[in-house]
Write an enzyme that holds these catalytic residues in place. Structure first.
Site, PDB file in Angstrom:
ATOM      1  N   GLU A   1       0.853  -1.185   0.000  1.00 49.87           N
ATOM      2  CA  GLU A   1       0.000   0.000   0.000  1.00 49.87           C
ATOM      3  C   GLU A   1       0.883   1.227   0.000  1.00 49.87           C
ATOM      4  O   GLU A   1       1.838   1.318   0.770  1.00 49.87           O
ATOM      5  CB  GLU A   1      -0.811   0.098   1.293  1.00 49.87           C
ATOM      6  CG  GLU A   1      -1.817  -0.947   1.516  1.00 49.87           C
ATOM      7  CD  GLU A   1      -2.403  -0.803   2.929  1.00 49.87           C
ATOM      8  OE1 GLU A   1      -2.061   0.158   3.649  1.00 49.87           O
ATOM      9  OE2 GLU A   1      -3.187  -1.670   3.291  1.00 49.87           O
TER      10      GLU A   1
ATOM     11  N   HIS B   1      -3.092  -6.881  10.828  1.00 50.45           N
ATOM     12  CA  HIS B   1      -3.940  -7.883  10.169  1.00 50.45           C
ATOM     13  C   HIS B   1      -3.810  -9.261  10.795  1.00 50.45           C
ATOM     14  O   HIS B   1      -3.401 -10.209  10.117  1.00 50.45           O
ATOM     15  CB  HIS B   1      -3.575  -7.990   8.683  1.00 50.45           C
ATOM     16  CG  HIS B   1      -3.740  -6.725   7.892  1.00 50.45           C
ATOM     17  ND1 HIS B   1      -3.187  -6.550   6.643  1.00 50.45           N
ATOM     18  CD2 HIS B   1      -4.420  -5.587   8.159  1.00 50.45           C
ATOM     19  CE1 HIS B   1      -3.509  -5.352   6.172  1.00 50.45           C
ATOM     20  NE2 HIS B   1      -4.246  -4.734   7.077  1.00 50.45           N
TER      21      HIS B   1
ATOM     22  N   ASN C   1      -5.429  -6.668   1.917  1.00 47.52           N
ATOM     23  CA  ASN C   1      -6.040  -6.298   3.196  1.00 47.52           C
ATOM     24  C   ASN C   1      -7.240  -7.215   3.468  1.00 47.52           C
ATOM     25  O   ASN C   1      -7.965  -7.559   2.540  1.00 47.52           O
ATOM     26  CB  ASN C   1      -6.498  -4.840   3.151  1.00 47.52           C
ATOM     27  CG  ASN C   1      -5.442  -3.949   2.535  1.00 47.52           C
ATOM     28  OD1 ASN C   1      -5.110  -4.101   1.365  1.00 47.52           O
ATOM     29  ND2 ASN C   1      -4.899  -3.048   3.306  1.00 47.52           N
TER      30      ASN C   1
HETATM   31  P1  FAD Z   1     -12.584  -7.283  14.785  1.00 49.89           P
HETATM   32  O1  FAD Z   1     -12.982  -6.285  13.791  1.00 49.89           O
HETATM   33  O2  FAD Z   1     -11.276  -7.153  15.465  1.00 49.89           O
HETATM   34  O3  FAD Z   1     -13.743  -7.303  15.881  1.00 49.89           O
HETATM   35  C1  FAD Z   1     -13.661  -8.051  17.076  1.00 49.89           C
HETATM   36  C2  FAD Z   1     -14.409  -7.305  18.173  1.00 49.89           C
HETATM   37  O4  FAD Z   1     -14.565  -8.167  19.305  1.00 49.89           O
HETATM   38  C3  FAD Z   1     -13.683  -6.066  18.685  1.00 49.89           C
HETATM   39  O5  FAD Z   1     -14.561  -4.963  18.669  1.00 49.89           O
HETATM   40  C4  FAD Z   1     -13.257  -6.442  20.095  1.00 49.89           C
HETATM   41  O6  FAD Z   1     -13.231  -5.330  20.994  1.00 49.89           O
HETATM   42  C5  FAD Z   1     -14.321  -7.435  20.488  1.00 49.89           C
HETATM   43  N1  FAD Z   1     -13.891  -8.412  21.517  1.00 49.89           N
HETATM   44  C6  FAD Z   1     -12.717  -9.084  21.586  1.00 49.89           C
HETATM   45  N2  FAD Z   1     -12.711  -9.930  22.634  1.00 49.89           N
HETATM   46  C7  FAD Z   1     -13.910  -9.795  23.251  1.00 49.89           C
HETATM   47  C8  FAD Z   1     -14.495 -10.393  24.392  1.00 49.89           C
HETATM   48  N3  FAD Z   1     -13.856 -11.353  25.102  1.00 49.89           N
HETATM   49  N4  FAD Z   1     -15.741  -9.994  24.776  1.00 49.89           N
HETATM   50  C9  FAD Z   1     -16.411  -9.037  24.057  1.00 49.89           C
HETATM   51  N5  FAD Z   1     -15.889  -8.431  22.969  1.00 49.89           N
HETATM   52  C10 FAD Z   1     -14.655  -8.821  22.559  1.00 49.89           C
HETATM   53  N6  FAD Z   1      -8.176  -4.292   7.012  1.00 49.89           N
HETATM   54  C11 FAD Z   1      -8.514  -4.023   5.730  1.00 49.89           C
HETATM   55  O7  FAD Z   1      -9.083  -4.872   5.045  1.00 49.89           O
HETATM   56  N7  FAD Z   1      -8.235  -2.793   5.187  1.00 49.89           N
HETATM   57  C12 FAD Z   1      -7.588  -1.812   5.888  1.00 49.89           C
HETATM   58  O8  FAD Z   1      -7.381  -0.701   5.378  1.00 49.89           O
HETATM   59  C13 FAD Z   1      -7.194  -2.094   7.224  1.00 49.89           C
HETATM   60  N8  FAD Z   1      -6.499  -1.182   7.965  1.00 49.89           N
HETATM   61  C14 FAD Z   1      -6.245  -1.440   9.278  1.00 49.89           C
HETATM   62  C15 FAD Z   1      -5.640  -0.465  10.064  1.00 49.89           C
HETATM   63  C16 FAD Z   1      -5.452  -0.672  11.412  1.00 49.89           C
HETATM   64  C17 FAD Z   1      -4.782   0.369  12.245  1.00 49.89           C
HETATM   65  C18 FAD Z   1      -5.894  -1.882  12.003  1.00 49.89           C
HETATM   66  C19 FAD Z   1      -5.734  -2.137  13.467  1.00 49.89           C
HETATM   67  C20 FAD Z   1      -6.494  -2.862  11.233  1.00 49.89           C
HETATM   68  C21 FAD Z   1      -6.661  -2.662   9.872  1.00 49.89           C
HETATM   69  N9  FAD Z   1      -7.278  -3.627   9.077  1.00 49.89           N
HETATM   70  C22 FAD Z   1      -7.559  -3.355   7.769  1.00 49.89           C
HETATM   71  C23 FAD Z   1      -7.639  -4.949   9.613  1.00 49.89           C
HETATM   72  C24 FAD Z   1      -9.143  -5.115   9.877  1.00 49.89           C
HETATM   73  O9  FAD Z   1      -9.627  -4.031  10.624  1.00 49.89           O
HETATM   74  C25 FAD Z   1      -9.361  -6.446  10.621  1.00 49.89           C
HETATM   75  O10 FAD Z   1      -8.893  -7.490   9.800  1.00 49.89           O
HETATM   76  C26 FAD Z   1     -10.821  -6.700  10.956  1.00 49.89           C
HETATM   77  O11 FAD Z   1     -11.343  -5.680  11.777  1.00 49.89           O
HETATM   78  C27 FAD Z   1     -11.011  -8.039  11.648  1.00 49.89           C
HETATM   79  O12 FAD Z   1     -12.392  -8.321  11.705  1.00 49.89           O
HETATM   80  P2  FAD Z   1     -12.965  -9.364  12.753  1.00 49.89           P
HETATM   81  O13 FAD Z   1     -14.433  -9.433  12.543  1.00 49.89           O
HETATM   82  O14 FAD Z   1     -12.187 -10.620  12.660  1.00 49.89           O
HETATM   83  O15 FAD Z   1     -12.632  -8.763  14.198  1.00 49.89           O
END
Ligand code: FAD
Length: 497
Positions: A353, A438, A476
């Site tokens: 990127e 990620h 991503n």
């Molecule tokens: P998450 O989105 O992480 O959601 C999990 C949720 O569960 C969180 O809100 C957390 O607080 C909650 N949780 C955890 N444990 C518990 C518990 N025990 N009890 C209750 N709640 C809990 N990806 C892209 O595709 N494009 C991008 O541009 C990109 N940029 C990024 C930039 C940054 C700075 C970061 C940190 C990530 C980025 N990502 C990007 C990655 C992307 O955000 C993640 O891959 C994605 O959010 C993961 O989705 P998920 O549903 O697996 O979990």
């Protein structure tokens, strides 16, 4: 409290959890979502919900007393500063060999991420999710996910003229002069809104340095897409500042879920118990893996299979900067929303990127976050002595990522007669190899679960987030996480409910 009974409990409100909640609610099922982070729906004393990247306050970090910025140095000086401990939006979670950045709050990673919404090249999909039918994904579930997320691409004519993408145009020029394909990358940011920011007719967000600690305007986070739709069904309730600590079979059927409510200091104020017929683990790769590894090891879910905790990868993330000549300024105004990349995946195992460095001053730096084909995979395990879950990733395991990123940037540097920046990650340190944005894997599809995310030893328990993906998506990850969740929940609704 106790005795509450819900048909479906979803742990986490990121991509996987939001897809599950919406589709279950649309199927007529009541859903209770549990989220350890805050709701992020109320402005602070400055009138803003989120703080700027350049002025981090208590809202910035999850239970830290000092910021831990991913780019932690500038011109060789550390930029981190003290902040009050608070349930802030970005968690920099430290394991022994890597810091894993994650969003905390209703919307999960969508609150803090760059919104880059990338569908892997079809030719690469077989190595991303080998047990999944690619035709179904590319015909049905990727389009469904992209539509629901509100994915769009920058207007190329505007890209060519706007000041705020000068840095990306320099990135394009250097990529093309070295013979690398330069690609526009879609995003969930509202591109029309960004044009208004640039024109001075809308409150600035992407053009005001907002991103890592939340965007006050313009970004279509899950709060504005899946979660808004889910709430509109009237069937979804969300409990923020509630953390799930345990899930175990209940004597009368279903599962007993233990939930700790916390205050903004992170202290537990109340412990609650809920009985749920079905539980969806959507706590993210790290959150879901930590829960499942602990529950298996401590005997609450002993029959989870031996794949639990395995297959974790960092999506090959590695960062670096290049120092440009004075005739290649990257601009003092930089949109925080990346819109382009350099594709050397097939030849060199790297997709870079072209990232912003929104400092507000001219730095003559080009900055890149590379996603690489790093083959290393780590494992989560229960540490009985500390009562915590460890991850055995080692910093040296980033070397393949550095080598792959160098296939792009060594060539560009040679062509341009430029060098790497050495002042962004420490004193004389080129590579940002200490972190990932990620995290992926830990409860891999068709290994720890069946081919739709069912934890088959425990009917009614499911995994539906990034922990299903075996460590790498070649781009991503959130579009793939969303599309896979759409595929799995459709099957689960049709056959299990
Ligand atoms: P998450 O989105 O992480 O959601 C999990 C949720 O569960 C969180 O809100 C957390 O607080 C909650 N949780 C955890 N444990 C518990 C518990 N025990 N009890 C209750 N709640 C809990 N990806 C892209 O595709 N494009 C991008 O541009 C990109 N940029 C990024 C930039 C940054 C700075 C970061 C940190 C990530 C980025 N990502 C990007 C990655 C992307 O955000 C993640 O891959 C994605 O959010 C993961 O989705 P998920 O549903 O697996 O979990």
């Amino acid at each position: 409290t106790g005795g509450a009974h819900v048909p479906v409990l979803v742990i986490g409100t990121g991509y996987g959890g939001s897809v599950a909640a919406l589709r279950l609610a649309q199927a007529g099922i009541d859903v209770h979502m549990i989220e350890m982070g805050m709701a992020w729906d109320t402005p602070g004393s400055d009138g803003k919900i989120f703080c700027a990247t350049t002025a981090p306050d208590q809202r910035s970090y999850w239970l830290r007393t000092r910021t831990k910025a991913p780019l932690n140095y500038f011109l060789g000086f550390p930029i981190d500063r003290d902040i009050p401990r608070y349930t802030g939006i970005l968690d920099a979670e430290d394991f022994s060999g890597i810091t894993v950045y994650q969003g905390r709050g209703v919307g999960g990673g969508s609150l803090v991420n760059g919104g880059m919404a990338v569908t892997p090249k079809r030719a690469n999909f077989g190595s991303v999710l080998p047990s999944v039918n690619a035709d179904e994904m590319y015909n049905i579930y990727y389009p469904r996910a992209n539509a629901a997320l509100g994915v769009g691409t920058i207007d190329p004519a505007w890209f060519d003229t706007t000041d705020c993408y000068q840095y990306a145009r320099v990135g394009r020029k250097h990529a093309q002069r070295s013979g690398f394909p330069f690609v526009f990358v879609p995003d969930v940011y509202d591109w029309d809104y960004m044009k208004q920011e640039a024109a001075g007719t809308a409150t600035k967000s992407a053009l005001a340095g907002e991103i890592l600690y939340g965007n006050n305007h313009g970004k279509k986070s899950l709060q504005r897409t899946y979660i808004a739709q889910a709430k509109a069904t009237g069937r979804v309730t969300i409990s923020p500042l509630h953390k799930v600590t345990s899930v175990a079979p209940a004597s009368g059927g279903g599962y007993t879920v233990v939930i700790e409510q916390m205050n903004t200091n992170g202290d537990t104020t109340t412990t609650k118990t809920v009985i749920a017929d079905r539980v969806f683990f959507a706590a993210g790769s790290v959150g879901t893996s930590k829960l499942l590894v602990k529950l298996k090891a401590t005997g609450l879910l002993p029959n989870l299979n031996g794949e639990i905790g395995k297959g974790w990868g960092d999506n090959g993330n590695v960062m670096c900067g290049r120092a440009n000549h004075l005739w290649d300024p990257t601009g003092s105004l930089q949109s925080t929303i990346p819109c382009s990349g350099i594709d050397n995946w097939a030849a060199g195992g790297a997709f870079a990127e072209v990232a912003p460095l929104p400092t507000g001053i001219e730095t003559f730096a080009s900055f890149y976050l590379s996603i690489t084909k790093n083959p290393n995979r780590a494992q989560f395990s229960w540490n009985a002595a500390t009562g915590k879950v460890d991850l055995n990733w080692q910093t040296s395991w980033k070397q393949p990522s550095i080598d792959m990123a160098k296939t792009i940037f060594d060539k560009i540097n040679a062509k341009e007669g430029t060098i790497y920046r050495t002042d962004l990650f420490g004193v004389y340190k080129i590579w940002g190899d200490h972190l990932t944005y990620h995290p992926l894997g830990g409860a891999v599809l068709n290994k720890a679960t069946d081919n739709y995310g069912r934890l088959t030893a425990y009917p009614g328990l499911y995994v539906i987030d990034g922990s299903l993906i075996p460590g790498n998506t070649s781009v991503n990850p959130f579009v793939t996480i969303t599309a896979l969740a759409e595929r799995n929940i459709e099957k689960i609704i049709a056959t299990d409910l």
